[in-house]
Design an enzyme around this catalytic site. Structure first.
Site, mmCIF file in Angstrom:
data_model
loop_
_atom_site.group_PDB
_atom_site.id
_atom_site.type_symbol
_atom_site.label_atom_id
_atom_site.label_comp_id
_atom_site.label_asym_id
_atom_site.label_seq_id
_atom_site.Cartn_x
_atom_site.Cartn_y
_atom_site.Cartn_z
ATOM 1 N N LEU A 106 2.160 3.616 0.467
ATOM 2 C CA LEU A 106 1.126 3.961 1.440
ATOM 3 C C LEU A 106 1.005 2.737 2.335
ATOM 4 O O LEU A 106 1.134 1.598 1.853
ATOM 5 C CB LEU A 106 -0.216 4.240 0.756
ATOM 6 C CG LEU A 106 -0.314 5.536 -0.066
ATOM 7 C CD1 LEU A 106 -1.675 5.642 -0.734
ATOM 8 C CD2 LEU A 106 -0.073 6.768 0.805
ATOM 9 N N ASP A 107 0.730 2.956 3.631
ATOM 10 C CA ASP A 107 0.584 1.821 4.541
ATOM 11 C C ASP A 107 -0.583 0.935 4.091
ATOM 12 O O ASP A 107 -1.475 1.390 3.378
ATOM 13 C CB ASP A 107 0.284 2.308 5.969
ATOM 14 C CG ASP A 107 1.447 3.114 6.540
ATOM 15 O OD1 ASP A 107 2.580 2.942 6.052
ATOM 16 O OD2 ASP A 107 1.200 3.897 7.463
ATOM 17 N N LYS A 108 -0.586 -0.286 4.588
ATOM 18 C CA LYS A 108 -1.639 -1.237 4.225
ATOM 19 C C LYS A 108 -3.031 -0.669 4.547
ATOM 20 O O LYS A 108 -3.991 -0.847 3.797
ATOM 21 C CB LYS A 108 -1.390 -2.543 4.997
ATOM 22 C CG LYS A 108 -2.257 -3.693 4.565
ATOM 23 C CD LYS A 108 -1.842 -4.966 5.295
ATOM 24 C CE LYS A 108 -2.857 -6.062 5.098
ATOM 25 N NZ LYS A 108 -2.574 -7.248 5.905
#
Ligand code: URA
Length: 244
Positions: A106-108
């Site tokens: 998952l993106d930051k």
């Protein structure tokens, strides 16, 4: 046939301490195998059949762990990052002993359902594009999402690099200056959800994964909280891979 393994290695892998700590614990006579006190740390046992006790408490042997985390914003979903905190920084050492890794990224700045496990086979199956495991995201975007985008998403969206996504299901929850929706996709291309909305001229301002296959995020977990999956949830994931 199950492999015979050293008692100190088993206890250390289960997170009861370093090999040195375990040697001491065993020498102190705190460990029993099939009700017999063992003081030799190199003693070999069958961890699936023999009953191990530490201080009179039975130890459940297992090879794999499966954790569900509600990933918070600001952490990266990798095992190591030189510049950022990772999701593993939140995990208790008793689980770290199993060397878990995030199953997919998952993106930051994305929140929500993240599975951490050391079961490489399951991870591979869940992430394989061939399996088409559905992932559902709750999305908030800037702007008004028109109903017409439902059929556009359903036909697949052409991304900035020319790739046309597989059909995706868009469910609009609220329309306005900011709109809310749920999007279900079957792939995991880099920044896929953000780029799909970008392709229709909209910017994602909030993104949270709420399910993966049949597994739903436990909404009682606050951002940064996690728990082990139940047996039923593990089965759900394992069945998922063979259904598709
Ligand atoms: N799609 C994105 O754009 N970001 C994520 O983190 C997951 C899916």
């Amino acid at each position: 046939m199950d492999k015979m393994e050293r008692l100190d290695k088993i206890l250390s892998n289960l997170g009861y301490g370093s090999r040195k700590d375990i040697k001491k614990i065993i020498k102190e006579g705190r460990v029993q195998v099939n009700k017999e006190t063992i003081r030799d740390n190199s003693f070999k046992i069958n961890p699936y059949k023999d009953k191990i006790e530490l201080d009179g408490e039975e130890i459940q042997y297992r090879k794999y762990i499966y954790i569900m985390m509600n990933k918070p914003k600001g952490l990266v979903s990798s095992t190591y990052d030189p510049a950022n905190r990772t999701v593993l920084d939140l995990i208790d050492s008793k689980y770290l002993a199993f060397s878990p890794f995030p199953v997919g990224r998952l993106d930051k700045d994305t929140e929500g359902l993240l599975i951490l496990s050391n079961d490489g086979k399951l991870a591979h199956e869940l992430l394989s594009p061939k399996k088409g495991i559905e992932k559902t995201y709750y999305v908030e975007v800037e702007g008004f999402i028109d109903q017409k985008y439902k059929s556009k998403f359903c036909q697949g969206i052409v991304l900035d690099d020319g790739y046309k996504t597989l059909p995706a299901k868009l469910e609009i929850l609220e329309q306005g200056f900011f709109s809310k929706a749920q999007l279900t996709i079957m792939e995991g291309k880099f920044h896929q959800v953000k780029r799909m909305f970008q392709a229709i001229g909209m910017e994602v301002v909030y993104l949270k994964r709420i399910s993966m296959g049949g597994l739903k995020l436990d909404e009682s977990l606050g951002p940064g909280e996690y728990r082990e999956l139940t047996e039923e949830e593990i089965q759900l994931l394992k069945e998922e891979k063979s259904n598709i």
